[in-house]
Structure formats: C-alpha cells, structure tokens
Design an enzyme around this catalytic site. Structure first.
Site, PDB file in Angstrom:
ATOM      1  CG  HIS A 246      -2.015  -0.736   0.883  1.00  0.00           C
ATOM      2  ND1 HIS A 246      -3.214  -0.668   0.578  1.00  0.00           N
ATOM      3  CD2 HIS A 246      -1.820  -2.393   1.419  1.00  0.00           C
ATOM      4  CE1 HIS A 246      -4.091  -1.468   1.025  1.00  0.00           C
ATOM      5  NE2 HIS A 246      -3.712  -2.795   0.851  1.00  0.00           N
TER       6      HIS A 246
ATOM      7  CG  ASP B 162       0.357   9.491   0.532  1.00  0.00           C
ATOM      8  OD1 ASP B 162       0.075   7.950   1.264  1.00  0.00           O
ATOM      9  OD2 ASP B 162      -0.049  10.672   0.854  1.00  0.00           O
TER      10      ASP B 162
HETATM   11  P1  ADQ Z   1      -3.037   6.756   5.028  1.00  0.00           P
HETATM   12  O1  ADQ Z   1      -1.132   6.980   4.929  1.00  0.00           O
HETATM   13  O2  ADQ Z   1      -3.574   5.719   5.885  1.00  0.00           O
HETATM   14  O3  ADQ Z   1      -3.248   4.934   4.118  1.00  0.00           O
HETATM   15  P2  ADQ Z   1      -4.710   8.206   2.559  1.00  0.00           P
HETATM   16  O4  ADQ Z   1      -4.761   6.999   1.739  1.00  0.00           O
HETATM   17  O5  ADQ Z   1      -4.928   9.409   2.501  1.00  0.00           O
HETATM   18  O6  ADQ Z   1      -3.717   7.739   3.565  1.00  0.00           O
HETATM   19  O7  ADQ Z   1      -6.239   7.885   3.694  1.00  0.00           O
HETATM   20  C1  ADQ Z   1      -6.738   6.695   4.618  1.00  0.00           C
HETATM   21  C2  ADQ Z   1      -8.513   6.996   4.769  1.00  0.00           C
HETATM   22  O8  ADQ Z   1      -8.088   7.446   5.903  1.00  0.00           O
HETATM   23  C3  ADQ Z   1      -9.054   7.464   3.880  1.00  0.00           C
HETATM   24  O9  ADQ Z   1      -9.840   7.657   3.869  1.00  0.00           O
HETATM   25  C4  ADQ Z   1      -8.918   9.408   4.895  1.00  0.00           C
HETATM   26  O10 ADQ Z   1     -10.492   9.864   3.988  1.00  0.00           O
HETATM   27  C5  ADQ Z   1      -9.168   8.981   6.051  1.00  0.00           C
HETATM   28  N1  ADQ Z   1      -8.607  10.275   6.817  1.00  0.00           N
HETATM   29  C6  ADQ Z   1      -6.714  10.247   7.169  1.00  0.00           C
HETATM   30  N2  ADQ Z   1      -6.805  11.644   7.748  1.00  0.00           N
HETATM   31  C7  ADQ Z   1      -8.043  12.025   8.717  1.00  0.00           C
HETATM   32  C8  ADQ Z   1      -8.734  12.153   8.972  1.00  0.00           C
HETATM   33  N3  ADQ Z   1      -8.048  13.203  10.140  1.00  0.00           N
HETATM   34  N4  ADQ Z   1      -9.904  12.288   9.761  1.00  0.00           N
HETATM   35  C9  ADQ Z   1     -11.273  11.255   9.335  1.00  0.00           C
HETATM   36  N5  ADQ Z   1     -10.447  10.081   7.763  1.00  0.00           N
HETATM   37  C10 ADQ Z   1      -8.764  10.247   7.877  1.00  0.00           C
HETATM   38  C11 ADQ Z   1      -1.840   3.872   2.873  1.00  0.00           C
HETATM   39  C12 ADQ Z   1      -1.140   4.516   1.968  1.00  0.00           C
HETATM   40  C13 ADQ Z   1      -2.121   5.346   1.323  1.00  0.00           C
HETATM   41  C14 ADQ Z   1      -2.776   4.308   0.181  1.00  0.00           C
HETATM   42  C15 ADQ Z   1      -3.285   3.483   1.338  1.00  0.00           C
HETATM   43  C16 ADQ Z   1      -4.297   2.699   0.508  1.00  0.00           C
HETATM   44  O11 ADQ Z   1      -0.313   4.983   3.537  1.00  0.00           O
HETATM   45  O12 ADQ Z   1      -1.105   5.688   0.292  1.00  0.00           O
HETATM   46  O13 ADQ Z   1      -3.511   5.619  -0.205  1.00  0.00           O
HETATM   47  O14 ADQ Z   1      -3.294   3.349   2.361  1.00  0.00           O
HETATM   48  O15 ADQ Z   1      -3.905   1.879   0.002  1.00  0.00           O
END
Ligand code: ADQ
Length: 475
Positions: free
Chosen positions: A155, A363
């Site tokens: 991921h 990311d």
């Molecule tokens: P994450 O690093 O967690 O995931 P991301 O894909 O941006 O990053 O977010 C995951 C989820 O968390 C999104 O649905 C987002 O809306 C939610 N989220 C983040 N911050 C939030 C907040 N403050 N309040 C509420 N909701 C929040 C990892 C990898 C990413 C990859 C995903 C999926 O780092 O690059 O896209 O896995 O593979």
C-alpha cells in the site's frame, strides 16, 4: 472467483461496520462472495499469544485474529515496521532506526502468523497478503509447505534500489517477495523500482513488462492503483450528517474560500511544508488575507513512535505563527485540529471546500485526493492541488500538480487554484471524476484477484533459504 479468498493483513476490520474504510468494504465484498477468511492481528497486547486464535463470523466471512506479546508488538510493529520500513519506503533514511533485534521479531511474528494461518487453509484457497508489515508471509508459508497461490500488495511506495539498499537486511526482504505468485504495487513507478532492484541487486532479470526472474524463480509484478468506494461515498454525501456539515461550513465561511487538508498526522504527509506554502501565499498574494481559510484536520497516529512527536510540535508551532502573524479579530488563516473527522461527515467538508491541499512528500496512493474529487458538485467543483510525489499523481494528471518542497511554486499553484475560472474547474473535474469512478476500489480488488488467479506459480521450489533459521542468521 473459483476458490475461497483468504486476506491477510496486520489489522483485520469487520467489513459490515459503519466506519469501515473502502479497503475493508471492497475486500469484504470479495470475502463474502467466496465465504472467505480474513486473518491478522486483533490489535491487542496479550501475555499469552500462543493458542490465542480467535474466530468470529461477520456475515459469510470468518475473521481470524491473534494477539501479540508486548515484546513482539513493540519490536515487530513499532520497531521494524514503523521505525524502519515505513520511513525507508517513504524515502526517509534520516528517520530510520535500524536494530537487529527488531528485524528478528519482524520475522518471528510473520512466522507465528504463518503457523497460525496454515491449519485454517483449504485446498484451492487463494491468499492475498497486504502491506509492509507482512512482506515475509509467503516465504514463511512456503517454508511450511504451503503451495497455494499467494499474492502481495504494497500500500505504500517502493523506493529506488539505492534507498532500499540502506536496509541492512534488504536482500532477504526483497528476496521474500519472490515467493509470491503476484506482487502488486500502487504505481508503475513502484513496480519499476522493484524490477530495477531485482536486476541490479539480485542478478535477476525483467522478463517482460510484468514478469521478473531471480533466484531461479519468476513472479508477476503489476501496478494496481487503489481506488475509493465512489457509490458509498456519494450515498454518504446525500445523508443528513454530510449535508448538515456542508451547510454549516457554507454558513460559517460565507465570505471566505475554504482550503481543506485531511491527513493522518504523519511526517510523510508534508504538513509543515503545506503551512509554509500557505504562509507564502498570504505574503505574496495579500488579497487572500481575510478571504482564504485553511482548515487542516490531522488525525493522531502512531504517537509512540518518536518521529511522530516531532512532526506534531513542528506543525503546531507553524500554525500558531501563521495565526499570530496574520490573524485579525474576525479572521484566522488556519484552523488546525488534531483529531479525525467522522467518515459520514467527510464528504460534506470536502463539498464545502474550494481547494483541497493534498501535498504529501511521498505517498503510496492517497485516497483523500480521490475522496475530494468524488465529493464535488460537478457544476461548481473545487480544485485539487496534488503533490507530484503522491501515487495518485500518476493517475490524476488533471489535478494541479505541485512539488511540496518548492514553497514558492506551491504558493503560486494554490493562488491559481483559488482563482481558477468555473469552466476550467468543470473540465478538470470531469476528467478526474471519470478516472476516480472507473478505477474505484471494487475495480482494484477484482482486477487484483483476477490477475492472481491467472498468475503462474513462481517457478522453482521453495529452498532452504525460505526457512526462518536462515533468516535469523542472515539478519
Ligand atoms: P494512509 O497513509 O492512511 O493509507 P490515505 O490513503 O490518505 O492514507 O487515507 C486513508 C483514509 O483515512 C482515507 O479514507 C481518509 O479519508 C482517512 N483519513 C485520513 N485522515 C483523516 C482524518 N484526519 N479524519 C478522518 N479521516 C481521515 C495507506 C497509504 C496510502 C494509500 C492507502 C490505501 O499510506 O498511500 O492510499 O494506504 O492503500
């Protein structure tokens, strides 16, 4: 799908729960149709991890979880996964803390998980392992005699080989990826980094665009950009929670343009750089003073890993300085909240925002970018400012792409976003939305599983090198 799907990940989620993310829902859908199994850590620290397998039904899905001892958790999860792999895979060698005891625990926990999973497997199952905490899973399963089809999906990004090579055990780690039938990455760039590594460091070869051979084995390597659950998000957007959020925001900020940032409070997300760019915007383009407000929601994350405390205080001091230097009695430039927003309100927050700042330093994909696009009114859409270093930038080329390290350049692009004519906003949004919809999370899960089902077996038998004893020696 012919066989039963078995998903393996560090954490297991109940796909039926309201707060379940897109990944849980998409996996849940496939697990449900195949009467599948989801295996992983239950998130608990226990004194007696042995024999602690817990089975639970969630519809037609079986959730199988185990606990971890404090020592294993600290070394495997905090130490190696989040203290070494996370920073290095996000190109942050400066933040990595290499400790040989942690790598042993990483192997040990993967072996323990493989041992617990093996008796639950049935002939014909296909196994899909997720993310950096579980890289050695297939090698451990193969060493125990497992001959199922096993796929892996990373991921997070995979950095270039010169960065990977800084991990003292990089050869062992990357070699264990060759035990999978299919290795999936978020972007073609990540897949290319893997092929380059194999060619340069392992004496292997890229056999064609999506096959690499090394150590007498061949495995399939492909990019599967993860998406979001568009229908579910848009259904949530129509619910009262989301509508209420949007209405409240529009009323509160009726005279202002809202810029929004929603992230985990992680050093990969580029939050300090974002604040510096916003500051530069206010300095260079003073017409935005009084009129632009940045709402930054940052959810606390991994607070017991050292580097995370630093990023928090850095961000807090930059936000404080921005408000102190530019704030007026009736206007504050930044509203910073260290918390998460309820998923059911998120589409409303995005819908009421004119610009999203999604500016990670690195990311894997970044789902916030896609959630923002899918939450917009197509007749009057907001503008996505996206880091070129997010995996999403490979797909979402109609966003305004920025280099988050370039403060002045990013400020200029934010200015362009705030003042983009309606027609251009609509045109860009329509193209972005078409991609977000076509390549949604259901496409992603189905495409991955279909490719795994068709992937040939890594030629060559598991060798003594797959065994754990050898790992520990080499570590
Ligand atoms: P994450 O690093 O967690 O995931 P991301 O894909 O941006 O990053 O977010 C995951 C989820 O968390 C999104 O649905 C987002 O809306 C939610 N989220 C983040 N911050 C939030 C907040 N403050 N309040 C509420 N909701 C929040 C990892 C990898 C990413 C990859 C995903 C999926 O780092 O690059 O896209 O896995 O593979």
């Amino acid at each position: 799908m012919a066989g039963r799907l078995v998903a393996v990940s560090n954490r297991v989620a109940d796909p039926r729960k309201l707060g379940a993310g897109g990944l849980a829902v998409a996996l849940g859908e496939l697990l449900n149709t195949s009467g599948g199994l989801w295996f992983g850590w239950n998130g608990k620290i226990t004194d007696d991890p042995s024999g602690g397998l817990h089975l639970q039904r969630a519809g037609k899905v079986t959730l199988a979880t185990i606990g971890l001892s404090r020592a294993d958790h600290d070394a495997y999860y905090l130490g190696y996964s989040n203290g070494v792999l996370w920073p290095v895979f996000h190109y942050r060698l400066d933040l990595a803390d290499f400790d040989s005891a942690d790598v042993e625990a990483y192997r040990r926990v993967n072996r323990l998980m493989a041992q617990e999973l093996l008796p639950l497997l049935r002939p014909g199952d296909i196994i899909w392992v997720h993310d950096y905490q579980m890289i050695p899973m297939a090698a451990e399963l193969r060493a125990l005699g497992c001959d199922h089809r096993i796929g892996f999906f990373l991921h997070i990004p995979l950095p270039p080989r010169t960065i990977l090579a800084a991990i003292p055990q990089h050869d062992r780690l990357m070699r264990s990826l060759m035990s999978y039938n299919l290795v999936g990455f978020q972007t073609q760039m990540d897949a290319d980094h893997f092929a380059d590594y194999v060619e340069a460091e392992s004496g292997g070869q890229r056999q064609d665009r999506d096959r690499v051979g090394a150590y007498g084995r061949t495995t399939c390597v492909r990019a599967f950009p993860i998406g979001i659950d568009v229908d579910r998000l848009q259904a949530m957007a129509r619910e009262p929670d989301s509508q209420g959020m949007a209405a409240m925001m529009r009323e509160q900020y009726s005279k202002r343009q809202v810029l929004v940032g929603v992230d985990r409070l992680d050093y990969s997300k580029g939050l300090p750089q974002r604040m510096l760019a916003f500051r530069r915007l206010l300095e260079r383009y003073p017409e935005n003073r009084q009129s632009a407000t940045l709402i930054q929601v940052a959810a606390p994350s991994r607070e017991n890993v050292e580097a995370y405390a630093d990023i928090r205080s850095q961000l807090e001091s930059l936000c404080g300085a921005l408000n102190g230097d530019f704030g007026e009695l009736d206007w504050m430039p930044v509203r910073y909240m260290r918390r998460s927003v309820a998923r059911r309100r998120l589409p409303g927050l995005f819908a009421a925002s004119r610009v999203a700042l999604v500016t990670p330093l690195r990311d894997g994909m970044n789902l916030v970018a896609k959630e923002f696009v899918a939450s917009q009114d197509p007749d009057d859409p907001g503008v996505l400012v996206l880091s070129r270093f997010a995996g999403a930038a490979e797909q979402l080329t109609d966003a305004l792409l920025v280099n988050p390290y370039d403060t002045a350049g990013t400020a200029d692009v934010i200015q362009q976003a705030l003042h983009m004519p309606l027609e251009e906003r609509r045109r860009r949004h329509a193209r972005l939305m078409a991609l977000v919809r076509e390549f949604d999370v259901h496409w992603w899960a189905r495409a991955y599983v279909a490719t795994l089902e068709a992937a040939p077996f890594p030629s060559g038998e598991p060798t003594a090198d797959d065994s754990v004893n050898n790992d520990v020696e080499r570590a």
